[in-house]
Design a protein around this motif. Structure first.
Motif, PDB file in Angstrom:
ATOM      1  N   GLN A 321     -92.260   6.157 -83.943  1.00  0.00           N
ATOM      2  CA  GLN A 321     -90.970   6.920 -84.287  1.00  0.00           C
ATOM      3  C   GLN A 321     -90.053   5.810 -84.356  1.00  0.00           C
ATOM      4  N   HIS A 327     -90.200   7.439 -90.751  1.00  0.00           N
ATOM      5  CA  HIS A 327     -89.277   8.573 -91.245  1.00  0.00           C
ATOM      6  C   HIS A 327     -88.960   8.420 -92.788  1.00  0.00           C
ATOM      7  N   SER A 347     -81.730  14.881 -91.168  1.00  0.00           N
ATOM      8  CA  SER A 347     -82.109  14.279 -89.950  1.00  0.00           C
ATOM      9  C   SER A 347     -82.854  12.866 -90.101  1.00  0.00           C
ATOM     10  N   ASP A 348     -83.741  13.023 -91.229  1.00  0.00           N
ATOM     11  CA  ASP A 348     -84.599  11.658 -91.251  1.00  0.00           C
ATOM     12  C   ASP A 348     -83.401  10.637 -92.009  1.00  0.00           C
ATOM     13  N   VAL A 351     -81.724   9.290 -88.663  1.00  0.00           N
ATOM     14  CA  VAL A 351     -82.457   8.258 -88.055  1.00  0.00           C
ATOM     15  C   VAL A 351     -82.720   6.818 -88.681  1.00  0.00           C
TER      16      VAL A 351
END
Length: 375
Positions: A321, A327, A347-348, A351
């Motif tokens: 992660q 991602h 959300s990706d 990140v």
């Protein structure tokens, strides 16, 4: 701020000119986004195609003949008959991926309900073909035996109506997956190699000393290398999607290309920062290549672009992660395969923004120390 942005722009133009003057790197970029995509997509198929198969028929009955005649292209080559004494040697030599062995009195035992055994020998060194091909052969054998026993050449009706709908890839063609994922992998590879090579080139040509005496700082130099090399990679990726994937390979792209480009830009900030970070630990291109190679292999193999991320151990999923490639692959698959919008991939992207800031900060700190020791 105006002077800072102007310095970044002018240094970036210098980077583009340096890249243009390097025929090897130019060829690498063109090759990675053209022939490399086509060759991998059309050559590295995961579905069963033209698998070599043979059979040993110790029964020589109508039933065994029906089963053999049902094994057809394009999944399998024409089945070749061999003798039982040649079976082991044929498998050892790798001549056949599958060898069926029918025992004596096979048809008579089927009619009598004695449940005879059919031996299927599989060369499992080709794991994907072995697994999928074995399933196909089981279905063929079961179907032909069922038709023979019932005396009905039509497939027997099931007590349920099973409707299979394959989403996003209706014909289950591996070329749809491998072509797009190869672009994603090549974006990662080139982002690391081009930015790292740009810094190494400054040292080898002696121009790093010129930069040190100019009124520019480390952040301007880094951002210039990132936007210049990132621009080349983004243009290459978009052209490859349009010309090679959609044009030559006829693979449809489901989602928004502008949204994909936006995510790619975010991703490139982190991965180009990684390239610069790796280059600060080396003094020559051979050293940089040896250091970058294992990093790129791990990033690509464990990012989900080759195998599903869920198939690796849970602890390793957690570790991966921190890799921006994990991602970016999830982001790209959602957009390019499933037509996802911003409401799904935000959300990706968030990140990737966080990882970009982190990798850029680490690379900038290391780059500043490297410049300070060079003065």
């Amino acid at each position: 701020m105006g002077r800072w942005l102007f310095n970044i722009y002018r240094l970036g133009v210098k980077e583009l000119r340096s890249l243009w003057a390097d025929p090897i790197l130019l060829f690498l970029v063109v090759y990675m986004f053209s022939f490399a995509i086509y060759a991998v997509a059309t050559g590295a198929k995961t579905e069963v195609s033209n698998a070599a198969i043979a059979y040993v028929d110790l029964d020589q009955s109508d039933l065994t003949g029906r089963i053999v005649n049902a094994i057809l292209p394009p999944e399998f080559d024409t089945a070749q008959r061999i003798e039982l004494s040649d079976l082991e040697a044929a498998m050892d030599s790798g001549e056949y991926v599958f060898v069926l062995s029918f025992p004596p009195r096979f048809e008579a035992d089927v009619i009598a309900g004695n449940y005879p055994s059919v031996q299927l020998n599989v060369d499992a060194t080709a794991m994907t073909q072995a697994g999928n091909g074995a399933v196909y052969l089981q279905q063929i054998i079961a179907s032909e035996i069922n038709r023979f026993v019932t005396g009905d050449d039509e497939a027997s009706a099931l007590p349920i109506n099973l409707v299979i709908t394959a989403q996003f890839n209706p014909n289950l063609q591996s070329i749809w997956f491998s072509s797009v994922m190869q672009i994603i992998n090549n974006v990662t590879i080139l982002a690391v190699l081009l930015t790292g090579a740009a810094l190494i080139r400054e040292r080898e040509h002696g121009t790093i000393e010129h930069l040190l005496v100019m009124p520019v700082n480390a952040s301007e130099i880094m951002l210039a290398k990132i936007w210049a090399n990132g621009l080349v990679i983004v243009i290459g990726a978009v052209l490859s999607l349009a010309l090679v994937v959609q044009g030559v390979l006829q693979v449809p792209i489901a989602g928004s290309i502008p949204l994909f480009v936006a995510g790619t830009v975010l991703y490139l900030v982190s991965v180009t920062g990684l390239g610069i970070l790796l280059a600060t630990f080396t003094t020559s291109m051979p050293q940089f290549g040896l250091l970058a190679m294992p990093v790129l292999v791990i990033m690509n193999l464990l990012s989900g672009s080759t195998t599903p991320i869920e198939s690796i151990p849970v602890w390793l999923q957690t570790v991966m992660q921190i890799s921006p490639s994990t991602h970016f692959v999830a982001f790209s698959q959602a957009i390019l395969y499933r037509g996802a919008g911003f409401d799904i991939v935000w959300s990706d992207m968030l990140v990737m923004i966080g990882l970009s800031v982190l990798f850029f900060a680490i690379a900038l700190s290391r780059f500043r120390r490297t410049m300070a020791t060079s003065q």
